[in-house]
Design a protein around this motif. Structure first.
Motif, PDB file in Angstrom:
ATOM      1  N   ARG A 179      15.034   0.840   5.561  1.00 48.15           N
ATOM      2  CA  ARG A 179      16.031   1.884   5.833  1.00 48.15           C
ATOM      3  C   ARG A 179      16.889   2.120   4.593  1.00 48.15           C
ATOM      4  NH1 ARG A 179      16.941  -0.798  10.942  1.00 48.15           N
ATOM      5  NH2 ARG A 179      15.894   0.348  12.626  1.00 48.15           N
ATOM      6  N   ARG A 180      17.341   1.032   3.976  1.00 48.47           N
ATOM      7  CA  ARG A 180      18.142   1.177   2.754  1.00 48.47           C
ATOM      8  C   ARG A 180      17.323   1.831   1.660  1.00 48.47           C
ATOM      9  NH1 ARG A 180      19.613  -4.247   3.855  1.00 48.47           N
ATOM     10  NH2 ARG A 180      18.359  -4.903   2.061  1.00 48.47           N
ATOM     11  N   TRP A 181      16.066   1.425   1.531  1.00 43.42           N
ATOM     12  CA  TRP A 181      15.197   1.992   0.505  1.00 43.42           C
ATOM     13  C   TRP A 181      15.023   3.488   0.729  1.00 43.42           C
ATOM     14  CZ3 TRP A 181      10.713   4.697   0.834  1.00 43.42           C
ATOM     15  CH2 TRP A 181       9.985   4.880  -0.343  1.00 43.42           C
ATOM     16  N   SER A 182      14.804   3.894   1.983  1.00 48.00           N
ATOM     17  CA  SER A 182      14.525   5.305   2.271  1.00 48.00           C
ATOM     18  C   SER A 182      15.728   6.202   2.007  1.00 48.00           C
ATOM     19  CB  SER A 182      14.063   5.474   3.717  1.00 48.00           C
ATOM     20  OG  SER A 182      15.101   5.144   4.616  1.00 48.00           O
ATOM     21  N   VAL A 237       0.844  -1.203   0.000  1.00 50.29           N
ATOM     22  CA  VAL A 237       0.000   0.000   0.000  1.00 50.29           C
ATOM     23  C   VAL A 237       0.878   1.251   0.000  1.00 50.29           C
ATOM     24  CG1 VAL A 237      -1.680   1.327   1.333  1.00 50.29           C
ATOM     25  CG2 VAL A 237      -1.966  -1.147   1.051  1.00 50.29           C
ATOM     26  N   PHE A 238       1.905   1.264   0.831  1.00 50.52           N
ATOM     27  CA  PHE A 238       2.799   2.422   0.893  1.00 50.52           C
ATOM     28  C   PHE A 238       3.438   2.691  -0.468  1.00 50.52           C
ATOM     29  CE2 PHE A 238       7.206   3.935   1.376  1.00 50.52           C
ATOM     30  CZ  PHE A 238       6.950   5.201   1.891  1.00 50.52           C
ATOM     31  N   ARG A 239       3.861   1.635  -1.169  1.00 51.82           N
ATOM     32  CA  ARG A 239       4.514   1.819  -2.463  1.00 51.82           C
ATOM     33  C   ARG A 239       3.542   2.302  -3.530  1.00 51.82           C
ATOM     34  NH1 ARG A 239       5.619  -2.800  -4.262  1.00 51.82           N
ATOM     35  NH2 ARG A 239       5.270  -4.220  -2.514  1.00 51.82           N
ATOM     36  N   ALA A 240       2.257   1.936  -3.395  1.00 56.89           N
ATOM     37  CA  ALA A 240       1.289   2.285  -4.434  1.00 56.89           C
ATOM     38  C   ALA A 240       0.642   3.647  -4.214  1.00 56.89           C
ATOM     39  CB  ALA A 240       0.199   1.212  -4.511  1.00 56.89           C
ATOM     40  N   LYS A 241       0.594   4.119  -2.961  1.00 57.83           N
ATOM     41  CA  LYS A 241      -0.104   5.369  -2.667  1.00 57.83           C
ATOM     42  C   LYS A 241       0.785   6.572  -2.926  1.00 57.83           C
ATOM     43  CE  LYS A 241      -0.857   6.686   1.612  1.00 57.83           C
ATOM     44  NZ  LYS A 241      -0.066   7.959   1.712  1.00 57.83           N
ATOM     45  N   ALA A 242       0.151   7.734  -3.073  1.00 60.08           N
ATOM     46  CA  ALA A 242       0.905   8.984  -3.200  1.00 60.08           C
ATOM     47  C   ALA A 242       1.559   9.302  -1.855  1.00 60.08           C
ATOM     48  CB  ALA A 242      -0.033  10.116  -3.605  1.00 60.08           C
ATOM     49  N   PRO A 243       2.774   9.849  -1.849  1.00 59.05           N
ATOM     50  CA  PRO A 243       3.456  10.125  -0.582  1.00 59.05           C
ATOM     51  C   PRO A 243       2.693  11.139   0.265  1.00 59.05           C
ATOM     52  CG  PRO A 243       4.980  10.265  -2.439  1.00 59.05           C
ATOM     53  CD  PRO A 243       3.599  10.196  -3.023  1.00 59.05           C
ATOM     54  N   ALA A 244       2.679  10.912   1.561  1.00 55.58           N
ATOM     55  CA  ALA A 244       2.155  11.897   2.504  1.00 55.58           C
ATOM     56  C   ALA A 244       3.249  12.911   2.811  1.00 55.58           C
ATOM     57  CB  ALA A 244       1.698  11.197   3.782  1.00 55.58           C
ATOM     58  N   ALA A 245       2.898  13.969   3.518  1.00 58.42           N
ATOM     59  CA  ALA A 245       3.912  14.949   3.906  1.00 58.42           C
ATOM     60  C   ALA A 245       4.991  14.293   4.747  1.00 58.42           C
ATOM     61  CB  ALA A 245       3.257  16.092   4.680  1.00 58.42           C
ATOM     62  N   VAL A 292      11.616  10.171  -2.836  1.00 59.95           N
ATOM     63  CA  VAL A 292      10.150  10.194  -2.721  1.00 59.95           C
ATOM     64  C   VAL A 292       9.735  11.513  -2.108  1.00 59.95           C
ATOM     65  CG1 VAL A 292       9.906   7.702  -2.491  1.00 59.95           C
ATOM     66  CG2 VAL A 292      10.250   9.090  -0.453  1.00 59.95           C
ATOM     67  N   GLY A 293       8.485  11.884  -2.350  1.00 58.43           N
ATOM     68  CA  GLY A 293       7.968  13.090  -1.725  1.00 58.43           C
ATOM     69  C   GLY A 293       7.715  12.855  -0.250  1.00 58.43           C
ATOM     70  N   GLY A 294       7.950  13.880   0.550  1.00 64.32           N
ATOM     71  CA  GLY A 294       7.734  13.754   1.992  1.00 64.32           C
ATOM     72  C   GLY A 294       8.876  13.026   2.668  1.00 64.32           C
ATOM     73  N   GLY A 295       8.966  13.171   3.966  1.00 61.81           N
ATOM     74  CA  GLY A 295       9.997  12.481   4.731  1.00 61.81           C
ATOM     75  C   GLY A 295       9.538  11.096   5.128  1.00 61.81           C
ATOM     76  N   VAL A 296      10.468  10.140   5.152  1.00 59.41           N
ATOM     77  CA  VAL A 296      10.159   8.761   5.528  1.00 59.41           C
ATOM     78  C   VAL A 296      11.058   8.356   6.691  1.00 59.41           C
ATOM     79  CG1 VAL A 296      10.046   6.350   4.796  1.00 59.41           C
ATOM     80  CG2 VAL A 296       9.484   8.168   3.180  1.00 59.41           C
ATOM     81  N   GLU A 297      10.451   7.965   7.802  1.00 59.09           N
ATOM     82  CA  GLU A 297      11.180   7.479   8.964  1.00 59.09           C
ATOM     83  C   GLU A 297      10.898   5.992   9.115  1.00 59.09           C
ATOM     84  OE1 GLU A 297      11.571   8.310  13.801  1.00 59.09           O
ATOM     85  OE2 GLU A 297      10.111   9.412  12.581  1.00 59.09           O
TER      86      GLU A 297
END
Length: 248
Positions: free
Chosen positions: A49-52, A25-33, A57-62
């Protein structure tokens, strides 16, 4: 399957997925802020972690490694988060007893449901129907939709439980429509309306767009207000028991 779920996700600023796994779902959806991904499996957390760090991608990913229940218990909720949960499915609902590296038994599911009842934000949870989830949904008034999903053993009926009414406004409309034909029909309608807008006098076009924007904003605010009112009614003391955020 991801498209069906994305068509149920309301607007949000922060996207949280505490059982991220493969992150379909995360990969298919538009990035959130901002997005927060977590998994108890060290290999899964390291993959994300490696992917991020290697993907733009748009928005920050933790990314956190750890227990989803601890994350949900300690997160400092603001009210504009959306949580999607795809935990190991309840053992009573599966054809195979053990299919996950990090399992969750009946006690873990009961603890998760107790946490979800107290969560002051909107959430959706994937799984197969079983008595435990049917009872919890009936008790708390959670909404459920069912849809076919392809699994290793063939097609199965999957369920999505949500603690909010069917949203009038979605976070995105990439997959608007219940199937390919409907998405195609909506896409063609969008193209026709865009062509009509392009042909309008600029003042007339901007007046129409302004009115549509105002109506959309009013609708979104009303949806948010109803959701917050429901959360406040169900959890009047949430702020007093808010815990500090999990480290990471």
């Amino acid at each position: 399957m991801a498209q069906t779920i994305i068509n149920q996700i309301p607007p949000h600023r922060v996207y949280i997925e505490p059982f991220v796994g493969g992150g379909a779902v995360f990969r298919a959806k538009a990035p959130a802020a901002s997005s927060l991904l977590a998994d108890r499996d060290p290999a899964v957390a390291e993959h994300w972690r490696r992917w991020s760090t290697s993907t733009i991608v748009g928005g920050g990913v933790e990314v956190l490694e750890g227990c989803a229940l601890e994350l949900l218990s300690s997160y400092p909720w603001c009210g504009d988060e959306f949580v999607y949960l795809d935990p190991p499915y309840h053992p009573d609902s599966r054809a195979c007893a053990t299919i996950y590296r990090c399992e969750m038994g009946d006690a873990g599911h009961r603890e998760l449901l107790t946490l979800l009842e107290r969560l002051p934000v909107r959430w959706a949870l994937s799984g197969y129907r079983c008595a435990l989830y049917d009872d919890a949904a009936g008790l708390h008034g959670w909404r459920r939709i069912d849809f076919n999903a392809m699994t290793r053993g063939g097609v199965r009926v999957e369920s999505l439980w949500m603690n909010y009414p069917a949203p009038a406004t979605l976070a995105e409309y990439t997959y608007a429509g219940s199937n390919f034909r409907e998405r195609q029909r909506i896409g063609r309608k969008v193209e026709r309306w865009l062509a009509k807008l392009d042909a309008m006098d600029p003042i007339e076009r901007n007046a129409l767009l302004s009115a549509m924007s105002d109506r959309d904003r009013d609708s979104w605010n009303a949806d948010r207000g109803r959701a917050q009112q429901g959360n406040d009614h169900a959890h009047p003391e949430t702020d007093r028991h808010r815990s500090p955020r999990a480290p990471g």
